[in-house]
Motif scaffolding. Sequence first.
Motif, PDB file in Angstrom:
ATOM      1  N   SER A 163      37.662  42.073  45.077  1.00 48.67           N
ATOM      2  CA  SER A 163      37.747  41.740  46.500  1.00 48.67           C
ATOM      3  C   SER A 163      36.520  42.168  47.301  1.00 48.67           C
ATOM      4  O   SER A 163      36.326  41.707  48.425  1.00 48.67           O
ATOM      5  CB  SER A 163      38.970  42.400  47.116  1.00 48.67           C
ATOM      6  N   TRP A 164      35.745  43.096  46.736  1.00 46.06           N
ATOM      7  CA  TRP A 164      34.628  43.647  47.538  1.00 46.06           C
ATOM      8  C   TRP A 164      33.256  43.479  46.901  1.00 46.06           C
ATOM      9  O   TRP A 164      32.289  44.046  47.343  1.00 46.06           O
ATOM     10  CB  TRP A 164      34.900  45.133  47.839  1.00 46.06           C
ATOM     11  N   ALA A 203      40.622  48.068  55.306  1.00 47.59           N
ATOM     12  CA  ALA A 203      39.586  47.622  54.374  1.00 47.59           C
ATOM     13  C   ALA A 203      39.998  47.847  52.926  1.00 47.59           C
ATOM     14  O   ALA A 203      39.435  47.240  52.021  1.00 47.59           O
ATOM     15  CB  ALA A 203      38.278  48.357  54.661  1.00 47.59           C
ATOM     16  N   GLN A 204      40.992  48.714  52.706  1.00 45.81           N
ATOM     17  CA  GLN A 204      41.407  48.956  51.320  1.00 45.81           C
ATOM     18  C   GLN A 204      42.464  47.970  50.839  1.00 45.81           C
ATOM     19  O   GLN A 204      42.887  48.031  49.688  1.00 45.81           O
ATOM     20  CB  GLN A 204      41.886  50.414  51.176  1.00 45.81           C
ATOM     21  N   CYS A 222      41.060  42.730  54.381  1.00 42.10           N
ATOM     22  CA  CYS A 222      39.747  43.348  54.535  1.00 42.10           C
ATOM     23  C   CYS A 222      38.683  42.441  55.158  1.00 42.10           C
ATOM     24  O   CYS A 222      37.555  42.866  55.359  1.00 42.10           O
ATOM     25  CB  CYS A 222      39.267  43.883  53.190  1.00 42.10           C
ATOM     26  N   ALA A 247      34.151  46.779  53.073  1.00 43.30           N
ATOM     27  CA  ALA A 247      34.480  47.734  52.005  1.00 43.30           C
ATOM     28  C   ALA A 247      34.614  49.132  52.589  1.00 43.30           C
ATOM     29  O   ALA A 247      33.851  49.513  53.464  1.00 43.30           O
ATOM     30  CB  ALA A 247      33.401  47.708  50.928  1.00 43.30           C
ATOM     31  N   ALA A 286      31.004  42.240  49.517  1.00 45.26           N
ATOM     32  CA  ALA A 286      31.189  42.889  50.818  1.00 45.26           C
ATOM     33  C   ALA A 286      29.952  42.654  51.689  1.00 45.26           C
ATOM     34  O   ALA A 286      28.823  42.661  51.202  1.00 45.26           O
ATOM     35  CB  ALA A 286      31.423  44.383  50.611  1.00 45.26           C
ATOM     36  N   PRO A 290      34.069  40.319  53.519  1.00 44.99           N
ATOM     37  CA  PRO A 290      34.856  41.508  53.235  1.00 44.99           C
ATOM     38  C   PRO A 290      34.201  42.790  53.758  1.00 44.99           C
ATOM     39  O   PRO A 290      32.987  42.934  53.692  1.00 44.99           O
ATOM     40  CB  PRO A 290      34.920  41.550  51.698  1.00 44.99           C
ATOM     41  N   VAL A 305      34.701  50.870  44.705  1.00 53.88           N
ATOM     42  CA  VAL A 305      35.071  49.744  45.561  1.00 53.88           C
ATOM     43  C   VAL A 305      34.195  48.497  45.369  1.00 53.88           C
ATOM     44  O   VAL A 305      34.698  47.389  45.273  1.00 53.88           O
ATOM     45  CB  VAL A 305      35.139  50.189  47.051  1.00 53.88           C
ATOM     46  N   LEU A 306      32.879  48.667  45.265  1.00 57.78           N
ATOM     47  CA  LEU A 306      32.030  47.477  45.194  1.00 57.78           C
ATOM     48  C   LEU A 306      32.100  46.779  43.838  1.00 57.78           C
ATOM     49  O   LEU A 306      31.527  45.704  43.652  1.00 57.78           O
ATOM     50  CB  LEU A 306      30.578  47.825  45.543  1.00 57.78           C
TER      51      LEU A 306
END
Lengths: 203, 476
Positions: free
Chosen positions: A63-64, A132-133, A138, A12, A67, A10, A58-59
């Motif tokens: 999903s991330w 990436a979002q 992503c 990010a 990353a 992924p 995000v992290l």
Amino acid sequence: MKPLRHLEGPLAALPRENVDTDAIIPADRTREITTRLGPGLFGNWRYDRTGKEVADFVLNKPSWRDAVALVAGANFGCGSSREHAVWALADFGIRAIFAPSFGDIFKANCARNGLLAAELDKTVIARLLNMAQEPTQCRIVLDLEDGKLSTITEDIPLEISPSLRDALMSGRDEIADVLDRSADIDAFQQRERLIRPWVYFEQ
Amino acid sequence: MGRTLIDKIWDMHRISTLPDGRDLVHIDRHLIHEVTSPIAFAKLREAGRTVRNPELTFATIDHIVSTRPGRTGETYARGAAFVQALRRETAAAGIKLFDLDSDAQGIVHVISPELGLALPGLTMVCGDSHTCTLGGLGALAFGIGSSEIEQVLATQCLALHRPRTLRIHVDGMLPHAVTAKDLILAIVAQVGARGGVGHAVEYAGSAIRTLSVEERLTICNMTIELGSRIGLIAPDETVFSFLRGRDYAPSGAAFDRAISEWRGLCSDEDADFDREVRLRGDEIAPTVTWGTSPDQTAPIDGVVPDPGTMTTSDQSAATAALRYMDLQPGMPLDGVPVTRVFIGSCTNGRLSDLRAAAALLEGRHVHKGVRTLVVPGSMRVKRLAETEGLDRIFTTAGAEWREPGCSMCCALQDDSLSPGERCASTSNRNFEGRQGAGGRTHLMSPAMAAAAAVAGAITDARAYPPKGRLAECGGT
Ligand code: SF4
């Protein structure tokens, strides 16, 4: 240094400019003599003041959490020279960063630690930030041999100097290379001691 | 075609060019401190390597040490391991350490000019990005990371791409009560926080030539806030007389010989720079930052800008900054309340800075509820300031007089802001959380910070003319 040839996972997005090294690793998370700094990465954004994860960073999103790469706005890694920023990214598992530009010292530190800091055109970065979002879009594949970054919709050629590419792919230690040139350094210092004696001190 | 000063110093230090086009550059002086070097020493040892030129390497303790009166290396407990590691490694390698009990200890970029370790035309590095400070003496100096520290320890060289060159001219004279700090903040605002990336900067022009050495150090210090690793000023008689008699500077015939070479350290008339920028010095006013990047500044009589009027790329950063700083567009900067004041750092922790702050504080008192830290940049600055009685002016005014160190510039110890606290600071970075998580930083000159301490709010230092005996020397 850990070689970097192929990277998959992924990407990010950090859609902001001037992300400085104090943001990447806050000072209060650098107070141990160690490079295992992944837990402190983006500490002030990733955790609230009680130490709890901030759900919409995000992290911290499912999903991330794993990353392998970041895409960000211009001048990523500006500010302090602390290599801790690169160690924190590497320890978290980030091996590549894409941005329109980077802080000079940060970029040098990336190269020394087997991380790719690749400059890409603003319009390409804008597309990557969008993609990436999206959890379903992503994933990226990075192939250093071919010098190419692939997303779900496109292949993006990377402009990496051959020397940096070799260094990243082989994981070779630059200090060993320079030590091989010790004779040149000796000769330089001997000559300089005569021309500019005030530069040198007794050994 | 003539050469720039940057190219001249670069060429003097180029040992060879590597197959990949980078130059192998000799490093004349390596300064180290306790935070970024212990890992480098550990890795050096792991690889079975030794320090090539310990006599060209100098160490001090500044970043993660308490500045409380009576402090030791253990007063700030979490720093103790760094302090001990540096003591152990420097002793083992035969590197001179200016330890806490040395009369020369202090912030690394404050002590190296003071001791004459920084000289015109030298290449110098340190694991701190504000190493560019030393460009004020005409040295080619830049910050490096820990892996580069390891390489310099092992080889006394770095492999580097030659930087592009940027000349910043400042013509005209600075108005009365406008300082070097105001000038560099104005330069950063004009060029931008990434305007200098990939470039080495030479500062030139009439407003630069007339600056004292300490003011030149303040200017070059914040070069990294343009994104440039290197910033320098061609050395001249002002620099040469500053250096005469300093501990590690050459003396006698050697000094004269050095000066005759240093006189050649300037850009040729027909030198070609990759970029040139011009500013008018006489148009600059006392300046403060309102945001979280050092290029987000306004003159003290200005207002917090409206992100709506900015280009789209600046807009989102400005909006985020105002949210973090808890400021509204259109608010006058004069009058924004502060609860903390920090006077110190390698930007503004030298004697002239303390004099400027003391001139304003003499005969006045720090505002109720404002905690003011005055942290001399080095033991020598501290001693000189005490000889002049500045320490008593500060303590009488209600400020704290501390021991030398980085203190609230990096907040790596317990000199830090609490969440939401607002600080008038003479340091160099107003990044989110730089002075403590959630802390809000406004950068300004020492006189402006002292005025904020008295007013309890950001305000124009020009409204506070010196009242005490320092008035006679003009409060410079
Ligand atoms: S005072 Fe600040 S900028 Fe200067 S050396 Fe210390 S931490 Fe770095």
